[in-house]
Design a protein around this motif. Structure first.
Motif, short mmCIF file in Angstrom:
data_model
loop_
_atom_site.label_atom_id
_atom_site.label_comp_id
_atom_site.label_asym_id
_atom_site.label_seq_id
_atom_site.Cartn_x
_atom_site.Cartn_y
_atom_site.Cartn_z
N ARG A 144 62.71 134.36 7.71
CA ARG A 144 61.34 134.23 7.35
C ARG A 144 61.37 135.31 5.97
O ARG A 144 62.14 136.28 6.18
N THR A 145 60.60 134.97 5.23
CA THR A 145 60.75 135.79 3.77
C THR A 145 60.07 137.02 4.41
O THR A 145 59.03 137.38 5.20
N ASP A 146 60.96 138.42 3.91
CA ASP A 146 60.46 139.44 4.29
C ASP A 146 60.31 140.54 3.21
O ASP A 146 60.97 141.71 3.19
N PHE A 147 59.48 140.23 2.31
CA PHE A 147 58.92 141.17 1.67
C PHE A 147 57.57 140.77 0.87
O PHE A 147 57.12 139.66 0.97
N ASP A 148 56.82 141.88 0.45
CA ASP A 148 55.64 141.45 -0.33
C ASP A 148 55.70 141.48 -1.71
O ASP A 148 54.98 140.80 -2.44
N ALA A 149 56.62 142.46 -2.23
CA ALA A 149 56.93 142.77 -3.71
C ALA A 149 58.13 143.17 -4.15
O ALA A 149 58.66 143.86 -3.06
N ILE A 150 58.57 142.70 -5.25
CA ILE A 150 60.05 143.21 -5.68
C ILE A 150 59.70 144.07 -6.94
O ILE A 150 58.97 143.31 -7.83
N ARG A 151 59.93 145.22 -7.27
CA ARG A 151 59.85 145.79 -8.42
C ARG A 151 61.22 146.23 -9.13
O ARG A 151 62.22 147.02 -8.34
N ILE A 152 61.45 145.90 -10.11
CA ILE A 152 62.60 146.25 -11.06
C ILE A 152 62.18 147.46 -11.90
O ILE A 152 61.20 147.47 -12.71
N ALA A 153 62.67 148.52 -11.49
CA ALA A 153 62.52 149.99 -12.14
C ALA A 153 63.59 150.44 -13.01
O ALA A 153 64.81 150.27 -12.72
N HIS A 154 63.44 151.11 -14.08
CA HIS A 154 64.33 151.55 -14.84
C HIS A 154 64.70 152.87 -14.26
O HIS A 154 63.81 153.84 -14.28
N GLY A 155 65.86 153.17 -14.06
CA GLY A 155 66.19 154.12 -13.12
C GLY A 155 67.06 155.06 -13.98
O GLY A 155 67.88 155.87 -13.32
N GLY A 156 66.94 155.34 -15.07
CA GLY A 156 67.71 156.35 -16.02
C GLY A 156 68.53 155.56 -17.03
O GLY A 156 68.51 154.38 -17.22
N PHE A 157 69.37 156.28 -17.82
CA PHE A 157 70.18 155.55 -18.75
C PHE A 157 71.05 154.64 -18.32
O PHE A 157 71.83 154.91 -17.41
N GLU A 158 70.87 153.46 -18.87
CA GLU A 158 71.63 152.26 -18.62
C GLU A 158 71.74 151.65 -16.91
O GLU A 158 72.73 151.27 -16.60
N PHE A 215 69.08 150.34 -13.82
CA PHE A 215 67.94 149.67 -13.29
C PHE A 215 68.09 149.65 -11.83
O PHE A 215 69.29 149.88 -11.21
N ARG A 216 67.05 149.63 -11.14
CA ARG A 216 67.15 149.57 -9.35
C ARG A 216 65.90 148.54 -9.08
O ARG A 216 64.83 148.28 -9.83
N ALA A 217 66.42 147.82 -7.86
CA ALA A 217 65.35 146.91 -7.29
C ALA A 217 64.91 147.58 -6.29
O ALA A 217 65.42 148.16 -5.37
N GLU A 218 63.50 147.56 -6.07
CA GLU A 218 62.82 148.31 -4.99
C GLU A 218 62.04 147.03 -4.27
O GLU A 218 61.19 146.26 -4.94
N VAL A 219 62.47 146.62 -2.96
CA VAL A 219 61.82 145.66 -2.14
C VAL A 219 60.73 146.47 -1.28
O VAL A 219 61.00 147.10 -0.54
N GLU A 220 59.48 145.72 -1.47
CA GLU A 220 58.42 146.34 -0.78
C GLU A 220 58.02 145.51 0.41
O GLU A 220 57.84 144.34 0.15
N ARG A 221 58.23 145.86 1.52
CA ARG A 221 57.79 145.14 2.84
C ARG A 221 56.41 145.81 3.40
O ARG A 221 55.90 146.90 3.34
N ALA A 222 55.68 144.95 3.90
CA ALA A 222 54.35 145.21 4.70
C ALA A 222 54.82 146.06 5.93
O ALA A 222 55.89 145.67 6.87
N GLN A 223 54.04 146.93 6.14
CA GLN A 223 54.31 147.90 7.41
C GLN A 223 53.80 147.08 8.48
O GLN A 223 52.42 147.22 8.43
#
Length: 123
Positions: free
Chosen positions: A81-95, A97-105
């Motif tokens: 089953r798909t297990d996330f509500d949103a995925i955010r790609i964020a700039h995490g500093g010089f060079e 990126f980070r991916a943040e997987v948001e799940r419903a609680q």
């Protein structure tokens, strides 16, 4: 093994690679509820062997929940089953990126209700 950390971060390269794949996106959409690999193959028209490879990558990226359904006949079935509500790609500093997987609680009572419904289906 999941590359997702408990804080919701994931391997950005893996997440982007998986999401760049059309077949993987089809599987994520089809896995709106727990389904077996065969059911997902039937829904998407993707060959079984390809479905299993893509599900392994989706699981490794932390984007699907994998459960084993115990059956009285001994033929256990794994569902996805798909297990996330949103995925955010964020700039995490010089060079970086980070991916943040948001799940419903999910409340413990909801998890317990899901487990009981699965047990009832199998008995």
């Amino acid at each position: 093994m999941s590359s997702s950390a408990s804080d919701g971060t994931a391997d950005v390269d893996l997440v982007l690679s998986v999401l760049d794949d059309e077949g993987s996106r089809q599987l994520l959409l089809a896995a709106d509820q727990h389904r077996s690999a065969q059911e997902l193959a039937d829904l998407t028209g993707i060959p079984n062997s390809t479905v299993y490879r893509k599900l392994d990558r989706l699981s490794e990226a932390g984007l699907v929940d994998e459960q084993t359904m115990l059956r009285t006949d001994g033929k256990h079935t794994t569902t996805y089953r798909t297990d996330f509500d949103a995925i955010r790609i964020a700039h995490g500093g010089f060079e970086r990126f980070r991916a943040e997987v948001e799940r419903a609680q999910e409340e413990p009572s909801e998890r317990l209700a899901d487990l009981w419904s699965q047990v009832r289906e199998e008995t």
